[in-house]
Design a protein around this motif. Structure first.
Motif, PDB file in Angstrom:
ATOM      1  N   VAL A  97       0.863  -1.177   0.000  1.00 33.10           N
ATOM      2  CA  VAL A  97       0.000   0.000   0.000  1.00 33.10           C
ATOM      3  C   VAL A  97       0.899   1.225   0.000  1.00 33.10           C
ATOM      4  CG1 VAL A  97      -1.706   1.325   1.273  1.00 33.10           C
ATOM      5  CG2 VAL A  97      -1.843  -1.149   1.243  1.00 33.10           C
ATOM      6  N   SER A  98       0.706   2.084  -0.971  1.00 29.74           N
ATOM      7  CA  SER A  98       1.531   3.274  -1.042  1.00 29.74           C
ATOM      8  C   SER A  98       0.693   4.485  -0.668  1.00 29.74           C
ATOM      9  CB  SER A  98       2.104   3.420  -2.447  1.00 29.74           C
ATOM     10  OG  SER A  98       3.244   4.222  -2.393  1.00 29.74           O
ATOM     11  N   TYR A  99       1.284   5.348   0.140  1.00 30.29           N
ATOM     12  CA  TYR A  99       0.563   6.495   0.646  1.00 30.29           C
ATOM     13  C   TYR A  99       1.022   7.767  -0.045  1.00 30.29           C
ATOM     14  CZ  TYR A  99      -0.642   3.434   4.555  1.00 30.29           C
ATOM     15  OH  TYR A  99      -1.104   2.405   5.314  1.00 30.29           O
ATOM     16  N   ALA A 100       0.087   8.717  -0.152  1.00 28.43           N
ATOM     17  CA  ALA A 100       0.485  10.076  -0.497  1.00 28.43           C
ATOM     18  C   ALA A 100       0.528  10.836   0.825  1.00 28.43           C
ATOM     19  CB  ALA A 100      -0.526  10.706  -1.436  1.00 28.43           C
ATOM     20  N   LEU A 101       1.627  11.536   1.065  1.00 28.20           N
ATOM     21  CA  LEU A 101       1.760  12.282   2.307  1.00 28.20           C
ATOM     22  C   LEU A 101       1.587  13.766   2.014  1.00 28.20           C
ATOM     23  CD1 LEU A 101       4.984  10.478   3.583  1.00 28.20           C
ATOM     24  CD2 LEU A 101       2.615   9.818   3.955  1.00 28.20           C
ATOM     25  N   ALA A 102       0.694  14.385   2.767  1.00 26.89           N
ATOM     26  CA  ALA A 102       0.450  15.815   2.559  1.00 26.89           C
ATOM     27  C   ALA A 102       0.263  16.484   3.914  1.00 26.89           C
ATOM     28  CB  ALA A 102      -0.785  16.010   1.697  1.00 26.89           C
ATOM     29  N   CYS A 103       0.341  17.819   3.930  1.00 28.06           N
ATOM     30  CA  CYS A 103       0.129  18.561   5.175  1.00 28.06           C
ATOM     31  C   CYS A 103      -1.370  18.689   5.444  1.00 28.06           C
ATOM     32  CB  CYS A 103       0.695  19.969   5.065  1.00 28.06           C
ATOM     33  SG  CYS A 103       2.422  20.060   4.652  1.00 28.06           S
ATOM     34  N   THR A 104      -1.733  18.811   6.697  1.00 26.29           N
ATOM     35  CA  THR A 104      -3.123  19.160   6.994  1.00 26.29           C
ATOM     36  C   THR A 104      -3.344  20.639   6.703  1.00 26.29           C
ATOM     37  OG1 THR A 104      -2.493  19.557   9.273  1.00 26.29           O
ATOM     38  CG2 THR A 104      -3.447  17.415   8.783  1.00 26.29           C
ATOM     39  N   ASP A 105      -2.274  21.423   6.806  1.00 27.97           N
ATOM     40  CA  ASP A 105      -2.391  22.865   6.615  1.00 27.97           C
ATOM     41  C   ASP A 105      -1.101  23.379   5.980  1.00 27.97           C
ATOM     42  OD1 ASP A 105      -2.894  25.504   6.701  1.00 27.97           O
ATOM     43  OD2 ASP A 105      -3.196  25.646   8.872  1.00 27.97           O
ATOM     44  N   TYR A 106      -1.181  23.858   4.737  1.00 28.37           N
ATOM     45  CA  TYR A 106       0.020  24.344   4.058  1.00 28.37           C
ATOM     46  C   TYR A 106       0.300  25.794   4.420  1.00 28.37           C
ATOM     47  CZ  TYR A 106       0.735  20.253   1.182  1.00 28.37           C
ATOM     48  OH  TYR A 106       1.023  18.988   0.766  1.00 28.37           O
ATOM     49  N   LYS A 107       1.595  26.127   4.451  1.00 28.91           N
ATOM     50  CA  LYS A 107       1.997  27.505   4.680  1.00 28.91           C
ATOM     51  C   LYS A 107       1.457  28.389   3.584  1.00 28.91           C
ATOM     52  CE  LYS A 107       6.413  27.625   7.057  1.00 28.91           C
ATOM     53  NZ  LYS A 107       7.799  27.287   6.824  1.00 28.91           N
ATOM     54  N   ASP A 108       1.559  27.856   2.364  1.00 25.75           N
ATOM     55  CA  ASP A 108       1.219  28.621   1.177  1.00 25.75           C
ATOM     56  C   ASP A 108      -0.137  28.123   0.669  1.00 25.75           C
ATOM     57  OD1 ASP A 108       1.041  29.761  -1.257  1.00 25.75           O
ATOM     58  OD2 ASP A 108       2.963  29.036  -2.032  1.00 25.75           O
ATOM     59  N   ASP A 109      -1.131  29.004   0.653  1.00 18.32           N
ATOM     60  CA  ASP A 109      -2.473  28.568   0.280  1.00 18.32           C
ATOM     61  C   ASP A 109      -2.561  28.123  -1.177  1.00 18.32           C
ATOM     62  OD1 ASP A 109      -3.483  28.803   2.743  1.00 18.32           O
ATOM     63  OD2 ASP A 109      -4.306  30.820   2.474  1.00 18.32           O
ATOM     64  N   ALA A 110      -1.783  28.783  -2.036  1.00 20.41           N
ATOM     65  CA  ALA A 110      -1.792  28.389  -3.443  1.00 20.41           C
ATOM     66  C   ALA A 110      -1.307  26.952  -3.580  1.00 20.41           C
ATOM     67  CB  ALA A 110      -0.903  29.334  -4.248  1.00 20.41           C
ATOM     68  N   LYS A 111      -0.254  26.608  -2.804  1.00 16.93           N
ATOM     69  CA  LYS A 111       0.259  25.232  -2.801  1.00 16.93           C
ATOM     70  C   LYS A 111      -0.839  24.277  -2.366  1.00 16.93           C
ATOM     71  CE  LYS A 111       4.411  24.431  -4.069  1.00 16.93           C
ATOM     72  NZ  LYS A 111       5.174  25.227  -4.666  1.00 16.93           N
ATOM     73  N   ALA A 112      -1.553  24.688  -1.306  1.00 20.33           N
ATOM     74  CA  ALA A 112      -2.605  23.833  -0.774  1.00 20.33           C
ATOM     75  C   ALA A 112      -3.642  23.543  -1.851  1.00 20.33           C
ATOM     76  CB  ALA A 112      -3.258  24.500   0.432  1.00 20.33           C
ATOM     77  N   ASP A 113      -4.005  24.573  -2.630  1.00 14.46           N
ATOM     78  CA  ASP A 113      -4.980  24.354  -3.696  1.00 14.46           C
ATOM     79  C   ASP A 113      -4.461  23.368  -4.729  1.00 14.46           C
ATOM     80  OD1 ASP A 113      -6.713  26.032  -2.496  1.00 14.46           O
ATOM     81  OD2 ASP A 113      -6.190  27.806  -3.710  1.00 14.46           O
ATOM     82  N   LEU A 114      -3.176  23.548  -5.094  1.00 19.64           N
ATOM     83  CA  LEU A 114      -2.585  22.655  -6.078  1.00 19.64           C
ATOM     84  C   LEU A 114      -2.574  21.215  -5.572  1.00 19.64           C
ATOM     85  CD1 LEU A 114       0.590  24.376  -7.570  1.00 19.64           C
ATOM     86  CD2 LEU A 114      -1.395  23.526  -8.791  1.00 19.64           C
ATOM     87  N   VAL A 115      -2.110  21.045  -4.330  1.00 17.84           N
ATOM     88  CA  VAL A 115      -2.031  19.705  -3.770  1.00 17.84           C
ATOM     89  C   VAL A 115      -3.419  19.080  -3.709  1.00 17.84           C
ATOM     90  CG1 VAL A 115      -1.501  18.387  -1.686  1.00 17.84           C
ATOM     91  CG2 VAL A 115       0.046  20.186  -2.429  1.00 17.84           C
ATOM     92  N   LYS A 116      -4.390  19.877  -3.258  1.00 17.46           N
ATOM     93  CA  LYS A 116      -5.749  19.353  -3.158  1.00 17.46           C
ATOM     94  C   LYS A 116      -6.252  18.910  -4.522  1.00 17.46           C
ATOM     95  CE  LYS A 116      -8.940  21.429  -0.380  1.00 17.46           C
ATOM     96  NZ  LYS A 116      -9.523  22.529   0.432  1.00 17.46           N
TER      97      LYS A 116
END
Lengths: 368, 319, 345
Positions: free
Chosen positions: A309-328
């Motif tokens: 099983v391979s996981y994607a690891l992401a932050c619960t809260d990104y410093k940079d909101d634009a990054k957060a949108d991209l990741v989402k």
């Protein structure tokens, strides 16, 4: 001569200016709204920017497919995924060098604490999102043998180096129909530290603990047997060798003959469906944050038991909101029905069950 | 050095020309000295980095280290590094000198040009390709030879069994390494052999020497510093080669001299490449510390070689 | 009896002897049931060396026998070494030609799955990174070599530099990569992967090679030339630029081309420092940059499904790399042929 040198330099400069790739930059003219905006739920503004990912090589084929589809839909986005290994991915993610990571294991509860991740907001923890499920196949090459049944205990003995010959009574007892030659077994394992090995040894120590006395680890614990670099190295060592057996991500196994694994009487071939069944039976680890979806694999459940099983690891809260949108947007695409289908069609992964997929999507939605 | 004593040729007329000349000299000398110092600074930076990153691994308690006690961890890899490089040099050095001699003194002109060129080009083949060639082509070819060696010469410890089922042993890796360093050493040797003063060669031949005697008495002594230099370059590559070994060798953390089995001592560089992607925290320090050990080994080997074949200054034009 | 050929073996002796030796070995080993073709050739060749030496000793004397032996051994070495080199070259060319098409040189790997795609991004990356490494290394290396040979003499600094250049040749490529990676992580944040970091890592590997080969070549310039120049009242730096460097130029360029050849195929350090990029990136100061060796590595080690188009691209990438070096080599030769004084040989 000077003239010639200048001319050469000029030519080089001209070439430099024209440096371009024929397949790049054309799609940018199409309006993003007309393109399939797979996961861009955030609004009308087209997504822009570069997303840096790093991690497990087991998902590299799936990532390659996902990236191509996602970039086609969002031409102004560049997603990079460098398949350097799960450990490198986790490290880079912690150090802030990667926006998301791929890893063949979830963060442990000790690792996953607020403030440990440089590109996340200070009080953010990490999300472990299972996005890729694939069976690990046991492949072998013995002339004249087309099918092979192995129990966990026998498999463990072979890889530990206790069983050294194909005509060993323990193997023949499981395979009454096969004509196994009197031939030395060369058991091939990964020479590099790998998530596949980690999942494989975890299985062996859970299912055949009485034989497999080493701790599960990404590095091979014993000094016996043959070792080869990377999945493709193992496959070619098994294919080119004589009397060889090895383990590899089923998607990469190609035409190599795969053994059936299971308890006596219930041997299964590695298929996506069988792997999905095994994951379905595995509960989500307890004592974790709400959207942290680390799985506890049940190695004795029905279905094909050796699963990665391979996981994607992401932050619960990104410093940079634009990054957060991209990741989402990107993770949403991966976990979408279409994204899972792409992974199933390309590398032959097992799609996530609807229930698990729902949980993953909810977790992605919680990213800030 | 005699040239140094003639810093200012006597009889240079005119004070003005003299100063402009001196400025030119000062600037030129400054630049060259500066470059040398840059190298020292660069090396100091590398060394600081290596040592700085290694200290945590060297001072930490063995129990805290992910790979266990450092010296026990590095010993088999250190052995493997030297062992594989030594085997490779055993094959490569005589072959390279032979090829260089063949190309400069035996081959017809056409052969000389074509193969001189091919050998230069092969120095550029990426190590990945050598790795691929080693796995896909060489290893299967070597296996029958290994079986033969084991069958007839198995009583020699080197050829003891059980023979690997895939042929991906340290002997195969050494052959791959030898093929990799061959172009480097050959190119260097060829260059110095062609520099041999034609007068020396002709004098030897005129005195009735056979071609081989001429080579032994004129070409080889003259080319010795170049041969040593080439060998050092080759050895440097053989000791530090990463990808090809990582791909070809079936490694284990063992110390043995068996050439044909599956359990081969891995090399330090290949081990770094194999373990680094998944290493974290102290593991990274520990791996870099093994890199430091490799660095020290290379240095020691290099220095020993220099000491054994003391430079023969009398053949160098500038001295 | 012809006095000129008396005491010499007839021309056909040696080829005939070789055939006889191989036949005898084949027969003998087949009887022993150990007929491996590789072994037959090795044993047969050794037998030939022995017999021809004995024969030549009896007819021509020991000195000529030794001469023949040396010629055989040297030719033999050449042939032995040729086998793997030709196999490798042939393998790369035959497997690489399949994808040496226009697409390979005009497409990057952005959004490419399976068939198609190209390496234009990796080619540019390699050219840029290698070019920058050369720009850093050659001036430093060349000037250092000049210092060592012309100025340093037995100064303490010179022996220190000489010693440390030796030390530098021993830096394993992966360690150079880790060094550059750590350096850039330190200044530009962890996980920084940019083209210039790759160039720095390659420079660490290239500088000592340039110094070593250049120094060797400068030393071969006869002192008589320098002294003649000084005697004509030419200042030292002009002597170096106008007499010493041109005389040794061919060798220096060979050395530089060789050292470029050595670093252009480096995989491990670039993997760590410059990373991988599926898209074209010509800015060495931002974003990861693809390079040919890393491209080859990833295409081969983490192929998609089916694997064949990935492997075909890998081989084509390797072939391209060789072609680039070939071109460099030609340019180098052209330059040295243009500049070098024509000696009387």
């Amino acid at each position: 001569m000077k003239l010639r040198l200048t001319a050469a330099l000029g030519l080089g400069a001209a070439l430099m200016l024209t440096a371009c790739a024929a397949n790049e930059g054309q799609t940018a003219e199409t309006t993003p709204t007309s393109a399939v905006s797979d996961g861009a739920t955030t609004g009308a503004a087209p997504l822009k920017g570069t997303l840096n990912g790093m991690g497990a090589s087991s998902v590299s084929v799936a990532q390659e497919n996902w990236i191509a589809q996602f970039q086609t839909a969002n031409p102004d986005v560049t997603v990079l995924y460098s398949p350097d290994g799960s450990g490198a991915g986790r490290d880079a993610f912690m150090g802030g060098g990667a926006d998301f990571a791929g890893s063949d294991r979830a963060f442990t509860s000790e690792e996953n604490v607020a403030g440990a991740f440089k590109s996340c907001a200070p009080d953010s923890t990490a999300l472990d999102l299972p996005v890729y499920i694939s069976p690990i196949a046991v492949v072998f090459h013995v002339d004249g043998v087309e099918s092979l049944n192995l129990t966990p205990a026998v498999l463990a003995s072979i890889f530990k180096g206790d069983i050294t010959n194909w005509s060993d009574p323990l193997i023949t007892a499981l395979n009454p129909d096969a004509t196994l030659p009197d031939l030395a077994i060369t058991a091939v394992h990964r020479s590099d530290d790998s998530g596949t090995t980690d999942n494989f040894t975890t299985y062996l120590s859970n299912a055949a603990g009485e034989v497999w006395d080493a701790e599960p680890d990404g590095a091979w614990p014993y000094q016996k047997g043959e070792a080869a670099k990377g999945t493709s190295g193992v496959i070619s060592a098994v294919k080119d060798g004589v009397g060889t057996i090895g383990y590899a991500d089923a998607s990469q196994a190609g035409e190599a003959t795969k053994a059936s694994i299971g308890v006596e009487g219930a041997f299964e071939q590695p298929t996506a469906e069988a792997a999905a069944a095994a994951v379905e039976a595995s509960p989500i680890a307890e004592g974790r944050a709400e959207h942290d979806l680390a799985l506890e694999l049940d190695s004795k459940a029905s279905g094909y038991p050796i699963v990665l099983v391979s996981y994607a690891l992401a932050c619960t809260d990104y410093k940079d909101d634009a990054k957060a949108d991209l990741v989402k947007a990107y993770l949403n695409y991966i976990a979408s029905e279409e994204g899972q289908k792409v992974a199933a069609d390309g590398p032959g992964a097992a799609p996530l069950s609807e229930a698990l997929r729902g949980q993953v999507l909810a977790a992605i939605d919680s990213i800030q | 050095m005699t040239a140094d004593t003639v810093t200012d040729p006597p009889g240079a007329p005119g004070a003005l020309r003299r100063t402009s000349r001196q400025i030119g000299d000062v600037v030129f000398k400054g630049f060259s000295t500066g470059s040398g110092i840059t190298i020292l600074v660069l090396l100091a930076a590398v060394a600081t980095f290596l040592v700085g990153m290694s200290i945590p691994a060297l001072t930490a308690d063995a129990a805290d280290l992910p790979f266990g006690d450092f010296w026990a961890y590095v010993a088999p890899y250190a052995f493997g590094t030297v062992w594989a490089a030594a085997l490779a040099m055993l094959f490569a050095v005589p072959l390279s000198v032979g090829i260089a001699l063949f190309l400069t003194h035996y081959a017809p002109k056409r052969v000389r040009q074509i193969f001189g060129y091919i050998i230069d080009l092969l120095a550029a083949v990426p190590s990945v390709v050598f790795g691929l060639w080693g796995i896909n082509v060489l290893a299967p070819l070597m296996r029958p030879l290994f079986v033969w060696l084991n069958q007839y010469l198995g009583w020699i410890p080197f050829f003891a069994g059980p023979v690997s089922g895939t042929g991906r042993t340290i002997l195969t890796a050494a052959v791959v390494l030898a093929v990799m360093v061959l172009p480097i050493i050959t190119a260097m040797c060829r260059e110095v052999f062609t520099q041999t003063p034609r007068l020396h060669e002709e004098a030897a031949l005129a005195l009735g020497a056979t071609r081989w005697e001429m080579i032994r008495q004129a070409v080889l002594p003259f080319g010795m510093p170049g041969i040593v230099s080439g060998c050092m370059l080759g050895l440097g590559r053989a000791l530090g080669e990463t990808m090809a070994v990582a791909m070809v060798l079936s490694p284990a953390a063992v110390i043995n001299v068996h050439l044909l089995t599956s359990s081969n001592p891995n090399t330090i560089a290949a081990n770094i490449a194999l373990a680094f992607p998944e290493a974290y925290q102290l593991g990274v320090n520990q791996l870099i510390a093994t890199g430091l050990v490799l660095f020290v080994i290379t240095l020691a080997v290099n220095m020993t070689a220099r000491w054994v074949v003391a430079r023969r200054k009398e053949f160098s034009g500038a001295n | 009896m012809n006095p000129l050929t008396a005491g010499r073996l007839p021309r056909f002796t040696e080829p005939a002897l070789l055939v006889v030796c191989l036949v005898v070995t084949t027969a003998a080993l087949s009887v022993l049931n150990a007929g491996n073709p590789g072994v037959i050739i090795i044993v047969g060749a050794l037998l030939f060396l022995l017999v021809s030496f004995a024969l030549a000793t009896s007819v021509e004397g020991v000195r000529h026998a030794k001469d023949r032996l040396a010629a055989h051994v040297v030719t033999g070495f050449f042939l032995i070494a040729l086998a793997p080199l030709v196999s490798l070259a042939w393998g790369t060319v035959s497997a690489g030609l399949a994808r040496m098409d226009v697409k390979f040189f005009t497409y990057s790997m952005r959004n490419v799955i399976g068939e198609g795609g190209g390496a234009v991004h990796a080619i540019w990356g390699t050219l840029i990174i290698t070019g920058m490494a050369t720009l850093i290394s050659v001036p430093i290396g060349l000037m250092t070599a000049i210092y060592l040979v012309e100025y340093g003499a037995r100064h303490r600094l010179a022996s220190a530099i000489r010693f440390f250049v030796d030390v530098m040749t021993g830096i394993p490529s992966i360690v150079a990569g880790l060094f550059a990676y750590t350096l850039f992580s330190l200044f530009f944040g962890p996980g920084t992967k940019v083209g210039i970091a790759g160039a720095v890592a390659l420079s660490v590997l290239m500088i000592p090679t340039v110094v070593r080969s250049t120094e060797e070549m400068l030393r071969l310039v006869p002192n008589e030339l320098r002294e003649a120049s000084y005697a004509l009242g030419v200042p030292k730096w002009r002597t170096i630029v106008k007499v010493v460097l041109p005389t040794s130029l061919a060798g220096i360029i060979t050395g530089v081309v060789l050292s470029i050849a050595r670093i252009i195929g480096e995989t491990a350090p670039l993997l760590v420092t410059a990373g991988m990029n599926q898209s074209l990136n010509t800015n060495p100061f931002d974003s990861p940059m693809a390079t040919l060796p890393v491209f080859v590595y990833y295409q081969y080690v983490t192929p998609g499904i089916p694997q064949d188009p990935y492997h075909a691209r890998a081989w084509a990438g390797a072939l391209t790399l060789i072609l680039i070096v070939m071109l460099l080599n030609l340019v180098g030769r052209l330059i040295s042929w243009k500049f070098a004084p024509k000696p009387g040989r």
